[in-house]
Design a protein around this motif. Structure first.
Motif, PDB file in Angstrom:
ATOM      1  N   TYR A   1       1.461  12.186  -1.541  1.00  0.00           N
ATOM      2  CA  TYR A   1       0.085  13.285  -1.494  1.00  0.00           C
ATOM      3  C   TYR A   1       1.073  15.021  -1.274  1.00  0.00           C
ATOM      4  O   TYR A   1       1.713  16.277  -1.677  1.00  0.00           O
ATOM      5  CB  TYR A   1      -1.000  13.765  -0.847  1.00  0.00           C
TER       6      TYR A   1
ATOM      7  N   ARG B   1      -5.493   3.669  -8.254  1.00  0.00           N
ATOM      8  CA  ARG B   1      -4.621   2.984  -7.043  1.00  0.00           C
ATOM      9  C   ARG B   1      -4.456   1.463  -6.953  1.00  0.00           C
ATOM     10  O   ARG B   1      -3.225   0.358  -6.698  1.00  0.00           O
ATOM     11  CB  ARG B   1      -4.989   3.474  -5.497  1.00  0.00           C
TER      12      ARG B   1
ATOM     13  N   TRP C   1      -5.503   8.375  -6.783  1.00  0.00           N
ATOM     14  CA  TRP C   1      -6.276   7.230  -6.438  1.00  0.00           C
ATOM     15  C   TRP C   1      -7.645   6.282  -6.817  1.00  0.00           C
ATOM     16  O   TRP C   1      -7.677   5.297  -6.083  1.00  0.00           O
ATOM     17  CB  TRP C   1      -7.674   8.334  -5.362  1.00  0.00           C
ATOM     18  N   ARG C   2      -8.155   6.785  -7.819  1.00  0.00           N
ATOM     19  CA  ARG C   2      -9.071   5.457  -8.411  1.00  0.00           C
ATOM     20  C   ARG C   2      -8.180   4.538  -8.759  1.00  0.00           C
ATOM     21  O   ARG C   2      -9.341   3.464  -9.366  1.00  0.00           O
ATOM     22  CB  ARG C   2     -10.337   6.205  -9.376  1.00  0.00           C
TER      23      ARG C   2
ATOM     24  N   GLU D   1       0.959  -1.084   0.118  1.00  0.00           N
ATOM     25  CA  GLU D   1      -0.030   0.146  -0.568  1.00  0.00           C
ATOM     26  C   GLU D   1       0.449   0.931   0.141  1.00  0.00           C
ATOM     27  O   GLU D   1       2.056   0.876   1.287  1.00  0.00           O
ATOM     28  CB  GLU D   1      -1.411   0.060   1.049  1.00  0.00           C
TER      29      GLU D   1
ATOM     30  N   PHE E   1      -4.022  13.178  -8.759  1.00  0.00           N
ATOM     31  CA  PHE E   1      -4.511  13.041  -8.031  1.00  0.00           C
ATOM     32  C   PHE E   1      -5.866  11.815  -7.593  1.00  0.00           C
ATOM     33  O   PHE E   1      -5.609  10.925  -7.390  1.00  0.00           O
ATOM     34  CB  PHE E   1      -4.219  13.369  -6.255  1.00  0.00           C
ATOM     35  N   GLU E   2      -6.864  12.160  -7.818  1.00  0.00           N
ATOM     36  CA  GLU E   2      -8.154  12.500  -7.970  1.00  0.00           C
ATOM     37  C   GLU E   2      -8.290  10.717  -9.037  1.00  0.00           C
ATOM     38  O   GLU E   2      -8.533   9.210  -8.682  1.00  0.00           O
ATOM     39  CB  GLU E   2      -9.853  12.357  -8.471  1.00  0.00           C
TER      40      GLU E   2
ATOM     41  N   TRP F   1      -0.724   7.195   0.784  1.00  0.00           N
ATOM     42  CA  TRP F   1      -1.246   8.626   0.354  1.00  0.00           C
ATOM     43  C   TRP F   1      -0.823   9.705   0.746  1.00  0.00           C
ATOM     44  O   TRP F   1      -0.705  10.660   0.171  1.00  0.00           O
ATOM     45  CB  TRP F   1      -2.653   7.319   0.042  1.00  0.00           C
TER      46      TRP F   1
END
Length: 182
Positions: free
Chosen positions: A26, A62, A59-60, A19, A55-56, A22
């Motif tokens: 960021y 990832r 994230w989606r 993982e 970043f969106e 984030w």
């Protein structure tokens, strides 16, 4: 192996993955992505919008990130590059005038005018560069990437990146120092 790690491995298609932190990613990458997009697009508002979308999208997506294929920043900048290209192709209109009411600045009007003038002059000088040189300069000075990272991202050799940067900076400096306005 914990239950959470098993779940993450299963979510990534059985690939071993770790993982990404984030919050740390960021904090570390936000200024670099924003500056890259600002160099590339020349507009603070567009850079903010595309930084957010970068970043969106990361994230989606990832679960698709594979550490064994590329570093996180390389993956993130690839997303930012693609969004910038899409944005430039679409030629979106400028923000409405009402958006200016929300902007607060600590700079004096003189400082702001001088900065805007310098940025406009730099934008004109950047337009004189080839698209490849503009991209390399934006990645180096906007995103603060190393020559090695730029080489990985663009598919160029590290020495070629250094040569392109040297020539581009020399050309920009020459245009900046010339007595005639660009």
């Amino acid at each position: 192996m914990s239950l959470a790690q098993l779940f993450m491995d299963r979510a990534s298609g059985g690939r071993p993955s770790r993982e990404v932190d984030w919050d740390a990613a960021y904090r570390d990458q936000l200024p670099r992505v924003y500056n890259y997009l600002r160099f590339r697009l020349g507009s603070d508002a567009d850079a903010e919008e595309l930084t957010s979308r970068t970043f969106e999208k990361a994230w989606r997506s990832r679960t698709l990130y594979r550490r064994d294929l590329a570093g996180f920043s390389t993956w993130l900048f690839t997303i930012a590059q693609n969004l910038a290209i899409d944005h430039l192709r679409a030629h979106r209109p400028h923000l409405p005038l009402e958006a200016a009411l929300e902007v607060v600045s600590a700079e004096s009007p003189h400082d702001q005018a001088e900065r805007d003038s310098n940025l406009a002059r730099l934008a004109v000088l950047m337009e004189r560069l080839s698209p490849r040189d503009r991209e390399v300069v934006a990645l180096k000075y906007g995103a603060d990437l190393s020559n090695r990272d730029i080489a990985r991202l663009t598919g160029l050799s590290e020495s070629n990146v250094g040569t392109l940067l040297h020539r581009a900076v020399r050309e920009l400096r020459s245009g900046w120092e010339s007595p005639e306005k660009p």
